[in-house]
Design a protein around this motif. Structure first.
Motif, short mmCIF file in Angstrom:
data_model
loop_
_atom_site.label_atom_id
_atom_site.label_comp_id
_atom_site.label_asym_id
_atom_site.label_seq_id
_atom_site.Cartn_x
_atom_site.Cartn_y
_atom_site.Cartn_z
N ILE A 98 -58.00 43.25 93.31
CA ILE A 98 -57.44 44.52 92.82
C ILE A 98 -58.62 45.32 92.30
CG2 ILE A 98 -55.95 45.60 91.07
CD1 ILE A 98 -54.30 42.94 91.15
N ILE A 99 -58.80 46.52 92.79
CA ILE A 99 -59.99 47.30 92.40
C ILE A 99 -59.92 47.63 90.90
CG2 ILE A 99 -61.17 49.53 92.73
CD1 ILE A 99 -61.67 47.57 95.04
N PRO A 100 -60.96 47.25 90.13
CA PRO A 100 -60.93 47.56 88.69
C PRO A 100 -61.02 49.05 88.43
CG PRO A 100 -63.00 46.45 89.33
CD PRO A 100 -62.14 46.51 90.55
N ARG A 101 -60.31 49.49 87.38
CA ARG A 101 -60.31 50.92 87.02
C ARG A 101 -60.56 51.08 85.53
NH1 ARG A 101 -55.01 53.14 90.15
NH2 ARG A 101 -55.54 55.10 89.18
N GLN A 102 -61.26 52.15 85.20
CA GLN A 102 -61.47 52.48 83.79
C GLN A 102 -60.31 53.33 83.31
OE1 GLN A 102 -65.22 54.28 84.98
NE2 GLN A 102 -66.26 53.11 83.39
N THR A 103 -59.74 52.97 82.18
CA THR A 103 -58.66 53.78 81.62
C THR A 103 -58.64 53.60 80.09
OG1 THR A 103 -56.30 54.27 81.74
CG2 THR A 103 -56.90 51.98 82.02
N HIS A 104 -57.56 54.04 79.47
CA HIS A 104 -57.39 53.84 78.02
C HIS A 104 -56.06 53.15 77.78
CE1 HIS A 104 -60.56 56.88 77.97
NE2 HIS A 104 -60.92 56.27 76.86
N PRO A 129 -52.46 46.89 87.98
CA PRO A 129 -52.03 45.50 87.83
C PRO A 129 -53.22 44.54 87.77
CG PRO A 129 -51.64 46.25 90.07
CD PRO A 129 -52.22 47.41 89.32
N PHE A 130 -52.94 43.29 87.52
CA PHE A 130 -53.97 42.24 87.54
C PHE A 130 -53.31 40.96 88.05
CE2 PHE A 130 -51.95 42.45 83.39
CZ PHE A 130 -51.51 41.15 83.22
N LEU A 131 -54.14 40.00 88.42
CA LEU A 131 -53.60 38.72 88.86
C LEU A 131 -53.57 37.77 87.66
CD1 LEU A 131 -55.71 38.43 92.15
CD2 LEU A 131 -53.29 39.06 91.94
N PRO A 132 -52.57 36.88 87.60
CA PRO A 132 -52.49 35.95 86.47
C PRO A 132 -53.80 35.16 86.37
CG PRO A 132 -50.56 35.76 87.90
CD PRO A 132 -51.50 36.67 88.59
N GLY A 133 -54.39 35.15 85.18
CA GLY A 133 -55.67 34.43 84.98
C GLY A 133 -56.85 35.38 84.91
N GLN A 134 -56.65 36.66 85.24
CA GLN A 134 -57.78 37.60 85.19
C GLN A 134 -57.97 38.16 83.78
OE1 GLN A 134 -56.98 40.29 88.70
NE2 GLN A 134 -59.02 39.56 89.23
N TYR A 135 -59.00 38.98 83.62
CA TYR A 135 -59.27 39.55 82.31
C TYR A 135 -59.63 41.03 82.42
CZ TYR A 135 -64.36 39.04 83.26
OH TYR A 135 -65.63 39.13 83.80
N GLY A 136 -59.58 41.69 81.26
CA GLY A 136 -59.97 43.10 81.18
C GLY A 136 -61.06 43.25 80.13
N VAL A 187 -57.79 52.23 72.70
CA VAL A 187 -59.03 51.54 73.08
C VAL A 187 -59.35 51.96 74.51
CG1 VAL A 187 -58.63 49.49 71.63
CG2 VAL A 187 -57.74 49.54 73.99
N SER A 188 -60.61 51.75 74.95
CA SER A 188 -60.87 51.92 76.37
C SER A 188 -60.62 50.57 77.05
CB SER A 188 -62.30 52.42 76.61
OG SER A 188 -63.21 51.41 76.26
N LEU A 189 -60.13 50.63 78.27
CA LEU A 189 -59.83 49.41 79.03
C LEU A 189 -60.46 49.52 80.41
CD1 LEU A 189 -56.03 48.95 78.23
CD2 LEU A 189 -57.89 47.53 77.37
N ASP A 190 -60.91 48.40 80.94
CA ASP A 190 -61.47 48.38 82.29
C ASP A 190 -61.06 47.06 82.93
OD1 ASP A 190 -62.93 48.93 84.53
OD2 ASP A 190 -64.90 49.00 83.55
N GLY A 191 -60.72 47.10 84.19
CA GLY A 191 -60.38 45.86 84.88
C GLY A 191 -59.34 46.10 85.95
N PRO A 192 -58.85 45.02 86.57
CA PRO A 192 -59.06 43.64 86.18
C PRO A 192 -60.34 43.06 86.77
CG PRO A 192 -57.56 43.72 88.05
CD PRO A 192 -57.92 45.14 87.73
N PHE A 193 -60.81 41.98 86.10
CA PHE A 193 -61.98 41.24 86.56
C PHE A 193 -61.65 39.74 86.57
CE2 PHE A 193 -63.71 45.03 84.42
CZ PHE A 193 -64.42 45.58 85.48
N GLY A 194 -62.52 38.97 87.23
CA GLY A 194 -62.43 37.53 87.14
C GLY A 194 -61.88 36.88 88.39
N ASN A 195 -62.41 35.69 88.65
CA ASN A 195 -62.03 34.96 89.86
C ASN A 195 -61.19 33.71 89.57
OD1 ASN A 195 -63.16 36.51 92.01
ND2 ASN A 195 -65.15 36.02 91.10
N ALA A 196 -60.81 33.51 88.28
CA ALA A 196 -60.04 32.31 87.94
C ALA A 196 -58.54 32.64 87.99
CB ALA A 196 -60.44 31.83 86.55
N PHE A 197 -58.13 33.35 89.02
CA PHE A 197 -56.73 33.76 89.12
C PHE A 197 -55.89 32.72 89.86
CE2 PHE A 197 -59.32 35.83 92.37
CZ PHE A 197 -58.74 35.33 93.52
N LEU A 198 -54.59 32.81 89.67
CA LEU A 198 -53.66 31.85 90.28
C LEU A 198 -53.74 31.89 91.80
CD1 LEU A 198 -51.22 29.90 89.89
CD2 LEU A 198 -49.75 31.93 90.00
#
Ligand code: FAD
Ligand code: FES
Length: 335
Positions: A98-104, A129-136, A187-198
Motif C-alpha cells: 500500500i503506497i505510504p502517504r503523508q497526512t495528519h 489503509p494498512f495491512l495488519p502488522g504494519q506501522y505508521g 499529529v502528522s502521520l505517514d505510512g503504512p510501512f513495514g514488511n511484518a504484515f499478515l
C-alpha cells in the motif's frame, strides 16, 4: 524538486523537500530496503554518487563512522538538497503493498490498557489503509523526528489508525503523547510501512509473540485472522511476555474475538513475577515459553513477533534453532 537517479537500476524519482530519499522512493513504487524508518537499524543505507543531501538525524545510531567515510547515508533520515545519483539495492519484496502517504490525524480517543500502555486512536485527514502488522510514523508536535508505532486495529478504508503505545522512561514522543496530547489534538502521520504484515496465503497455523510494547501489531494480526475467511479456522497461539502482573495485557482484547478458546489461545509469560504477583502461569522469557507451548514444533507455524531488539533477536535464534525457515519469520524490532 530534486530528482533521485539510481543508475544501476536505470530509474529515477522525485523527492519533494519535505520527504526523505527512502520514503519518496517507496512512494514512487521502488523496492528500497528498510526496517525501522527511525535511523536505528541501518538497513536503508545508500551510497551518494553525486549531489548533496542533508541528515535529519546526524547522530542516528544506524550509521557508523566507516559508512560516513564511504559517503553512505541513511535513506530514512536523508533529505535531498540537489538532484542526486545514488547506489542502493532494490528488491521486489520491499515494494510497498500500500503506497505510504503523508497526512495528519486528530486524536479522537485514548484508552488505558495497563499502568504504562495506552491506546491512542486517530482519525486521518486523508484515509489510507494498512495491512495488519504494519506501522505508521507519528510526528508529535514539539518532538524532533517522527517515531514508528504499529497499528492495533484492522481497517479496509484506513479512516482511523489506532496505536497501543508504551510510555518509555524519559521518552520524548511517548511522554508527550501520554502527558500533553488531549482529545482533538493533531499529529502528522505517514505510512503504512513495514514488511511484518499478515501473510494471508500461508497454509500454516500462526504463532504471535509480543514483548511489552510489541502488543499492538500482534493484536492487529489476531483481529485480522479472526475476520479472515481463509485464516480463521487456523490455530493462533498468542504469547505475551512482560515483567509482572501489573504489565499483563492483551487477553481481554482477544477474548472479544470469535474463536477465542477454540482456535485462538492466549498465554502470558512473566519474567520478573514477585511473591505478591502470586503467579502460577508461564514464567521466564517469552521465546522459551512460546517454544514449549507449541511443543517445540515452531517450524510448523508462520511466526510474527514484535518488541524490543533483545527480545526479537532471542525469538529469531529460538526459531532458527528449531528449524523454522527465515521465510516464516516476520518481525519488527522496536528500537
Ligand atoms: C517499526 C517500529 C514499530 C514500533 N511500534 C511501537 C508500538 O506499536 N508501540 C510502542 O509503544 N512502541 C513502538 N515502537 C517504539 C517507538 O517507535 C519509540 O521508539 C518509543 O516509543 C520510544 O520513543 P520516545 O520518543 O518516547 O523515546 P526517545 O528515547 O525520546 O526516542 C527513542 C526513539 O526515537 C528515535 N529518535 C530519536 N531522535 C530522533 C530524531 N531526531 N529523528 C528521528 N528519530 C529519532 C530513536 O532512534 C529511537 O527509535 C516501534 C518502533 C519501531 C522501530
Ligand atoms: S530504516 Fe533507516 S535506519 Fe532503519
Amino acid at each position: 524538486m530534486p530528482t533521485i537517479e539510481i543508475p544501476a537500476a536505470k530509474t529515477s524519482y522525485n523527492c519533494p523537500p519535505d520527504d526523505t530519499i527512502l520514503r519518496a522512493g517507496l512512494r514512487a513504487g521502488l523496492g528500497m530496503a528498510y526496517e525501522c524508518n527511525v535511523g536505528s537499524c541501518g538497513n536503508c543505507r545508500f551510497e551518494l554518487i553525486e549531489g548533496q543531501v542533508e541528515s535529519l538525524y546526524p547522530d542516528a545510531p544506524g550509521l557508523q563512522e566507516r559508512d560516513k567515510a564511504r559517503n553512505r547515508h541513511l535513506g530514512c533520515q536523508s533529505r535531498a538538497l540537489t538532484d542526486c545519483k545514488i547506489k542502493v539495492p532494490l528488491r521486489e519484496d520491499y515494494k510497498a503493498r500500500i503506497i505510504p502517504r503523508q497526512t495528519h490525524g486528530e486524536l479522537i480517543a485514548v484508552e488505558e490498557l495497563t499502568h504504562d500502555i495506552r491506546e491512542f486512536r486517530f482519525r486521518l485527514e486523508t484515509p489510507n489503509p494498512f495491512l495488519p502488522g504494519q506501522y505508521g510514523l507519528i510526528g508529535v508536535p514539539g518532538v524532533h523526528g517522527a517515531r514508528a508505532y504499529s497499528q492495533c486495529n484492522v481497517t479496509s478504508t484506513g479512516e482511523e489508525w489506532h496505536f497501543q503505545i508504551k510510555k518509555m522512561p524519559n521518552g520524548k514522543a511517548s511522554g508527550a503523547l501520554f502527558d500533553q496530547m488531549k482529545i482533538g489534538a493533531h499529529v502528522s502521520l505517514d505510512g503504512p510501512f513495514g514488511n511484518a504484515f499478515l501473510r494471508e496465503d500461508s497454509p500454516r497455523d500462526i504463532l504471535c509473540i509480543a514483548g511489552g510494547s510489541g502488543l499492538s501489531p500482534m493484536i492487529s494480526i489476531a483481529r485480522a485472522v479472526s475476520q479472515s475467511p481463509g485464516l480463521r479456522q487456523r490455530k493462533l497461539v498468542f504469547v505475551y511476555g512482560c515483567r509482572s502482573r501489573r504489565d499483563l495485557a492483551g487477553e481481554s482484547l482477544l477474548r472479544e474475538l470469535p474463536g477465542f478458546g477454540t482456535t485462538i489461545f492466549y498465554h502470558a509469560v512473566l519474567s520478573h513475577a514477585t511473591e505478591e504477583d502470586a503467579w502460577t502461569g508461564w514464567s521466564g522469557f517469552a521465546h522459551e515459553a512460546a517454544r514449549d507451548i507449541v511443543g517445540g514444533k515452531v517450524a510448523d507455524y508462520e511466526i510474527y513477533f514484535a518488541g524490543p531488539p533483545p527480545m526479537t533477536e532471542a525469538v529469531m535464534r529460538m526459531a532458527i534453532e528449531n528449524k523454522a525457515p527465515v521465510t516464516q519469520l516476520h518481525y519488527d524490532r522496536f528500537y
